[in-house]
Design an enzyme around this catalytic site. Structure first.
Site, PDB file in Angstrom:
ATOM      1  N   CYS A  73      -5.422   1.685   6.375  1.00  0.00           N
ATOM      2  CA  CYS A  73      -6.077   0.447   6.764  1.00  0.00           C
ATOM      3  C   CYS A  73      -5.400  -0.069   8.042  1.00  0.00           C
ATOM      4  O   CYS A  73      -4.328   0.417   8.426  1.00  0.00           O
ATOM      5  CB  CYS A  73      -5.995  -0.573   5.632  1.00  0.00           C
ATOM      6  SG  CYS A  73      -4.343  -1.292   5.402  1.00  0.00           S
ATOM      7  N   GLU A  75       1.286   3.707   2.001  1.00  0.00           N
ATOM      8  CA  GLU A  75       1.948   3.971   3.278  1.00  0.00           C
ATOM      9  C   GLU A  75       3.128   3.032   3.508  1.00  0.00           C
ATOM     10  O   GLU A  75       4.184   3.454   3.993  1.00  0.00           O
ATOM     11  CB  GLU A  75       0.953   3.817   4.448  1.00  0.00           C
ATOM     12  CG  GLU A  75      -0.224   4.756   4.390  1.00  0.00           C
ATOM     13  CD  GLU A  75      -1.449   4.186   3.691  1.00  0.00           C
ATOM     14  OE1 GLU A  75      -2.562   4.637   4.007  1.00  0.00           O
ATOM     15  OE2 GLU A  75      -1.303   3.291   2.817  1.00  0.00           O
ATOM     16  N   CYS A 110      -1.670  -0.940   7.551  1.00  0.00           N
ATOM     17  CA  CYS A 110      -0.801   0.232   7.410  1.00  0.00           C
ATOM     18  C   CYS A 110      -0.691   0.993   8.725  1.00  0.00           C
ATOM     19  O   CYS A 110       0.403   1.440   9.095  1.00  0.00           O
ATOM     20  CB  CYS A 110      -1.321   1.146   6.299  1.00  0.00           C
ATOM     21  SG  CYS A 110      -1.142   0.414   4.657  1.00  0.00           S
ATOM     22  N   HIS A 153       0.863  -1.183   0.000  1.00  0.00           N
ATOM     23  CA  HIS A 153       0.000   0.000   0.000  1.00  0.00           C
ATOM     24  C   HIS A 153       0.898   1.230   0.000  1.00  0.00           C
ATOM     25  O   HIS A 153       2.080   1.152   0.332  1.00  0.00           O
ATOM     26  CB  HIS A 153      -0.893   0.004   1.233  1.00  0.00           C
ATOM     27  CG  HIS A 153      -1.879  -1.122   1.259  1.00  0.00           C
ATOM     28  ND1 HIS A 153      -2.858  -1.207   2.223  1.00  0.00           N
ATOM     29  CD2 HIS A 153      -2.042  -2.205   0.462  1.00  0.00           C
ATOM     30  CE1 HIS A 153      -3.585  -2.294   2.010  1.00  0.00           C
ATOM     31  NE2 HIS A 153      -3.113  -2.917   0.950  1.00  0.00           N
TER      32      HIS A 153
END
Length: 159
Positions: free
Chosen positions: A88, A60, A91, A58
């Site tokens: 999320c 991040e 993350c 992701h």
């Protein structure tokens, strides 16, 4: 514990605009992220969603990996991560493990779910609250309308 709040002097909109720019690298998955040093006010790492290569990459996570590749073990509490969408739980947990002092996001997990994005419905603040021994300031809704617009059409292949 009296913790310095490095994020308070930062121009949140400026750094969120850079996260939005980075989201352009993955238009179908517009999750962009930047990490800013609250003392120097410089961007120290950037990332965007690369989950097509690895489902854990992701925006991040990519930014965190870039940070640690170049800086070794930076002073995390002075760092703020900006991201186009609320992190999320995976993350947010990684952000806590990295010791970052704050997170600023644009659109919320609830907005993403309402627009067909597959998400785990646990807010970033809930992850922080349940993380024993960590603290991280979470600020949501920065440039929300611009960030929301990135996700309105839903995920790729939807429709």
């Amino acid at each position: 514990m009296n913790r310095t709040r490095y994020h308070e002097s930062l121009d949140h909109e400026r750094y969120m605009r850079r996260a939005i720019e980075l989201a352009g690298h993955a238009p179908g998955l517009p999750f962009g992220a930047v990490i800013v040093d609250g003392v120097s006010e410089c961007i120290v790492a950037e990332g965007w969603n690369r989950s097509g290569e690895n489902p854990t990459w992701h925006g991040e996570i990519v930014a965190l990996n870039a940070l640690f590749r170049q800086a070794g073990h930076p002073s995390g509490d002075r760092l703020t991560l900006y991201t186009t969408a609320e992190p999320c739980p995976m993350c947010m947990a990684a952000i806590l493990w990295a010791g970052l002092g704050s997170v600023v996001f644009g659109t919320s997990i609830r907005f993403l779910i309402a627009h067909g994005w597959r998400q785990i419905d646990i807010a970033a603040e809930e992850v922080v609250r349940r993380g024993s021994g960590w603290s991280c300031t979470v600020i949501g809704g920065v440039l929300r309308s611009e960030c929301d617009a990135l996700f309105v059409g839903g995920p790729p292949g939807r429709g």
